[in-house]
Design a protein around this motif. Sequence first.
Motif, PDB file in Angstrom:
ATOM      1  N   GLU A 143       0.838  -1.203   0.000  1.00  0.00           N
ATOM      2  CA  GLU A 143       0.000   0.000   0.000  1.00  0.00           C
ATOM      3  C   GLU A 143       0.875   1.257   0.000  1.00  0.00           C
ATOM      4  O   GLU A 143       0.597   2.213  -0.734  1.00  0.00           O
ATOM      5  N   SER A 144       1.945   1.254   0.795  1.00  0.00           N
ATOM      6  CA  SER A 144       2.811   2.435   0.835  1.00  0.00           C
ATOM      7  C   SER A 144       3.516   2.637  -0.506  1.00  0.00           C
ATOM      8  O   SER A 144       3.715   3.776  -0.928  1.00  0.00           O
ATOM      9  N   TYR A 145       3.865   1.560  -1.202  1.00  0.00           N
ATOM     10  CA  TYR A 145       4.491   1.702  -2.519  1.00  0.00           C
ATOM     11  C   TYR A 145       3.521   2.362  -3.503  1.00  0.00           C
ATOM     12  O   TYR A 145       3.918   3.200  -4.310  1.00  0.00           O
ATOM     13  N   TYR A 146       2.268   1.960  -3.417  1.00  0.00           N
ATOM     14  CA  TYR A 146       1.236   2.561  -4.268  1.00  0.00           C
ATOM     15  C   TYR A 146       1.069   4.047  -3.930  1.00  0.00           C
ATOM     16  O   TYR A 146       1.117   4.910  -4.807  1.00  0.00           O
ATOM     17  N   VAL A 147       0.899   4.354  -2.657  1.00  0.00           N
ATOM     18  CA  VAL A 147       0.683   5.736  -2.218  1.00  0.00           C
ATOM     19  C   VAL A 147       1.915   6.591  -2.521  1.00  0.00           C
ATOM     20  O   VAL A 147       1.784   7.724  -3.011  1.00  0.00           O
ATOM     21  N   ASN A 148       3.097   6.065  -2.260  1.00  0.00           N
ATOM     22  CA  ASN A 148       4.323   6.818  -2.539  1.00  0.00           C
ATOM     23  C   ASN A 148       4.477   7.097  -4.035  1.00  0.00           C
ATOM     24  O   ASN A 148       4.915   8.182  -4.421  1.00  0.00           O
ATOM     25  N   SER A 149       4.110   6.130  -4.861  1.00  0.00           N
ATOM     26  CA  SER A 149       4.163   6.334  -6.318  1.00  0.00           C
ATOM     27  C   SER A 149       3.194   7.430  -6.733  1.00  0.00           C
ATOM     28  O   SER A 149       3.530   8.305  -7.531  1.00  0.00           O
ATOM     29  N   LEU A 150       2.011   7.374  -6.183  1.00  0.00           N
ATOM     30  CA  LEU A 150       0.996   8.381  -6.488  1.00  0.00           C
ATOM     31  C   LEU A 150       1.459   9.769  -6.041  1.00  0.00           C
ATOM     32  O   LEU A 150       1.350  10.739  -6.795  1.00  0.00           O
ATOM     33  N   ASN A 151       2.000   9.861  -4.841  1.00  0.00           N
ATOM     34  CA  ASN A 151       2.487  11.150  -4.338  1.00  0.00           C
ATOM     35  C   ASN A 151       3.638  11.685  -5.185  1.00  0.00           C
ATOM     36  O   ASN A 151       3.708  12.891  -5.464  1.00  0.00           O
ATOM     37  N   PHE A 152       4.534  10.791  -5.605  1.00  0.00           N
ATOM     38  CA  PHE A 152       5.638  11.203  -6.467  1.00  0.00           C
ATOM     39  C   PHE A 152       5.094  11.740  -7.788  1.00  0.00           C
ATOM     40  O   PHE A 152       5.525  12.781  -8.274  1.00  0.00           O
ATOM     41  N   ALA A 153       4.136  11.035  -8.357  1.00  0.00           N
ATOM     42  CA  ALA A 153       3.553  11.442  -9.642  1.00  0.00           C
ATOM     43  C   ALA A 153       2.835  12.781  -9.526  1.00  0.00           C
ATOM     44  O   ALA A 153       2.834  13.569 -10.473  1.00  0.00           O
ATOM     45  N   GLN A 154       2.227  13.040  -8.390  1.00  0.00           N
ATOM     46  CA  GLN A 154       1.473  14.282  -8.212  1.00  0.00           C
ATOM     47  C   GLN A 154       2.349  15.527  -8.336  1.00  0.00           C
ATOM     48  O   GLN A 154       1.858  16.598  -8.661  1.00  0.00           O
ATOM     49  N   LYS A 155       3.628  15.367  -8.118  1.00  0.00           N
ATOM     50  CA  LYS A 155       4.552  16.490  -8.303  1.00  0.00           C
ATOM     51  C   LYS A 155       4.644  16.901  -9.768  1.00  0.00           C
ATOM     52  O   LYS A 155       5.005  18.030 -10.083  1.00  0.00           O
ATOM     53  N   TYR A 156       4.327  15.954 -10.659  1.00  0.00           N
ATOM     54  CA  TYR A 156       4.522  16.179 -12.092  1.00  0.00           C
ATOM     55  C   TYR A 156       3.231  16.163 -12.895  1.00  0.00           C
ATOM     56  O   TYR A 156       3.205  16.626 -14.029  1.00  0.00           O
TER      57      TYR A 156
END
Length: 162
Positions: A143-156
């Motif tokens: 779940e954290s990998y999914y959320v962290n990926s989403l948060n990273f993507a939100q920067k861009y």
Amino acid sequence: MNNKQEILKKRFEKLEKHYLALKAYKELIDQLVDKIDIYTVENFNALKIEDKAILDAYLKRFSSVQDFLGAKIFSPLLDIAGINPGKMSEVLYIIEKEGIIDSLDHWIELREVRNELEHDYPDNLEAALQDLKFCINSFASLESYYVNSLNFAQKYINALRK
């Protein structure tokens, strides 16, 4: 939004469906585990077919989320950030460095245990139940990998911001 961002956005939409199903199965498993220790051979064999189906569905979605992250999300995620790694080993190294996964070793262990389950279950039931327990207990990591990926993507990708 450029084409790469749009593709990644659509992939996140698909990944979200897998994640939400995984989360729902995890909640059902938690309810089941509150009643019985499902990780013993005797108790597992006594489970209703519906309960075993939930466990199988969880493992399928667990695999789907991890596969989707590794195959469809990580490389394009780095690409939109202007990072152009080559091989998958480089992608995973950078994904770890960026804090999207907690450790490369843990990512690989999740993959190996999950692969063992796909090939050994139910031949060696006792070992498979321990692998199942590992995958269920690793929900928070995935779940954290999914959320962290989403948060990273939100920067861009502004459209991913909720």
